[in-house]
Write a protein that holds these residues in place. Structure first.
Motif, mmCIF file in Angstrom:
data_model
loop_
_atom_site.group_PDB
_atom_site.id
_atom_site.type_symbol
_atom_site.label_atom_id
_atom_site.label_comp_id
_atom_site.label_asym_id
_atom_site.label_seq_id
_atom_site.Cartn_x
_atom_site.Cartn_y
_atom_site.Cartn_z
ATOM 1 N N VAL A 154 2.993 4.157 0.394
ATOM 2 C CA VAL A 154 2.304 5.433 0.235
ATOM 3 C C VAL A 154 0.822 5.196 0.519
ATOM 4 C CG1 VAL A 154 1.865 7.362 -1.312
ATOM 5 C CG2 VAL A 154 3.979 6.037 -1.537
ATOM 6 N N GLU B 203 -4.703 -5.142 -0.231
ATOM 7 C CA GLU B 203 -4.511 -3.882 -0.963
ATOM 8 C C GLU B 203 -3.594 -4.158 -2.147
ATOM 9 O OE1 GLU B 203 -3.181 -0.565 1.377
ATOM 10 O OE2 GLU B 203 -4.958 -0.576 2.677
ATOM 11 N N LYS C 275 0.355 -2.713 9.678
ATOM 12 C CA LYS C 275 0.867 -2.969 8.328
ATOM 13 C C LYS C 275 2.103 -3.868 8.339
ATOM 14 C CE LYS C 275 -1.551 0.235 5.801
ATOM 15 N NZ LYS C 275 -2.154 -0.006 4.460
ATOM 16 N N THR D 112 -3.131 1.954 -3.046
ATOM 17 C CA THR D 112 -4.106 0.991 -3.551
ATOM 18 C C THR D 112 -5.363 1.693 -4.061
ATOM 19 O OG1 THR D 112 -5.030 -1.188 -3.035
ATOM 20 C CG2 THR D 112 -5.427 0.524 -1.409
ATOM 21 N N ASP E 259 -0.385 -4.934 -0.081
ATOM 22 C CA ASP E 259 -0.130 -4.222 1.183
ATOM 23 C C ASP E 259 -1.160 -4.694 2.213
ATOM 24 O OD1 ASP E 259 0.448 -2.444 3.214
ATOM 25 O OD2 ASP E 259 -0.473 -0.717 2.217
ATOM 26 N N GLU F 38 -1.293 -3.293 -5.189
ATOM 27 C CA GLU F 38 -0.481 -2.094 -5.468
ATOM 28 C C GLU F 38 0.600 -2.393 -6.508
ATOM 29 O OE1 GLU F 38 0.605 0.161 -2.031
ATOM 30 O OE2 GLU F 38 -1.217 -0.428 -0.957
ATOM 31 N N PHE G 77 4.770 5.551 4.927
ATOM 32 C CA PHE G 77 5.012 4.657 6.066
ATOM 33 C C PHE G 77 5.899 3.526 5.563
ATOM 34 C CE2 PHE G 77 1.156 3.227 3.986
ATOM 35 C CZ PHE G 77 1.161 1.853 4.059
#
Ligand code: ZN
Length: 260
Positions: free
Chosen positions: A66, A114, A163, A230, A146, A116, A88
């Motif tokens: 997200v 990131e 990513k 994040t 992430d 999370e 994604f």
């Protein structure tokens, strides 16, 4: 309960339950039969926690992500707040475990961490859940990083490359099946220096909303992972760094290396 996936001293790979309080030197891990979903059956095979090597706690069929789910993070990248969850995917091949190296692709000059909170799904075939039913689909909580090639994310205009490199989704170190998810610290440090310090209480779309929304798009399978966005403070990692994500008392640490 703390569920991990590990390699025992004889080189066998299995899921297990971590037992013990206080100092980790007294912890043990007991193997379970098969996978941890549904009724859990301990085998009696037990090792010292320090004698096993932890792997990513789960091998998801998909990692659903997200974007821009904290207002301060959306602002730091100059983005509007989303009106609906922005989804994604990360491929299963991006998943690594605690201690595994994050490999920086040569094609990117700017790779960010990131931190999370990650939700691990336990339900079989969770589809079109209401927000009220979402909790029943959760197996537990783990920590995620992430990892994002920020320059490629901008230049590509979509995120299918930035990513998704191998090693861009560290998960772990284990799954906590008892953690409440609604006010959990989400913290990142790089070489011990603070970078991110948020809380899931600031999520724009909370965990039940995300599970319901995603399950109206794709069936969630046992072991699938949702990473929930994040907080602000994202920043670069470079080869030689050690990056740690902390979600509650879960601490996921990975070294950073240049990919060859
Ligand atoms: Zn993210």
């Amino acid at each position: 309960m703390r569920i991990a996936r590990f390699v025992d001293p004889q080189g066998r790979m299995t899921f297990g339950v971590i037992d013990g309080d206080g100092d980790r030197s007294g912890w043990t891990i007991e193997a379970i039969d098969g996978h941890p979903f549904g009724r859990l059956s301990r085998t009696g095979d037990r090792w010292a926690y320090d004698d096993v090597r932890l792997l990513s706690p789960i091998l998801p069929s998909k990692v659903v992500c997200v974007g821009r789910n904290y207002a301060a993070h959306a602002a730091e990248l100059g983005n509007e707040l989303p009106k609906e969850p922005m989804l994604f995917l990360k491929p299963s091949t991006s998943v690594i475990g605690p201690g595994d190296p994050i490999r920086l692709p040569a094609v990117s000059q700017r790779v960010d961490h990131e931190a999370e909170l990650a939700v691990v799904i336990g339900a079989t075939g969770a589809r079109k859940l209401t927000r009220e039913d979402a909790d029943q689909a959760i197996f537990g909580i783990t920590a995620a990083n992430d990892v994002s090639a920020r320059d490629l994310q901008k230049s590509d205009g979509q995120w299918g490359r930035a990513k998704c490199f191998d090693s861009f989704c560290p998960l772990g170190p284990w799954i906590d099946t008892d953690m409440a998810y609604d006010d959990v610290p989400v913290i990142c440090t790089v070489d011990g220096q603070p970078r991110q310090d948020g809380s899931t209480k600031d999520l724009i779309f909370d965990v039940p909303t995300l599970i319901s929304y995603i399950s109206h798009v794709m069936t969630l399978l046992p072991g699938d992972v949702i990473i929930t966005g994040t907080p602000d403070g994202v920043g670069p990692i470079v080869a030689g760094n050690e990056v740690s994500v902390r979600v509650g008392d879960l601490e996921l640490t990975n070294p950073v290396v240049a990919d060859e």
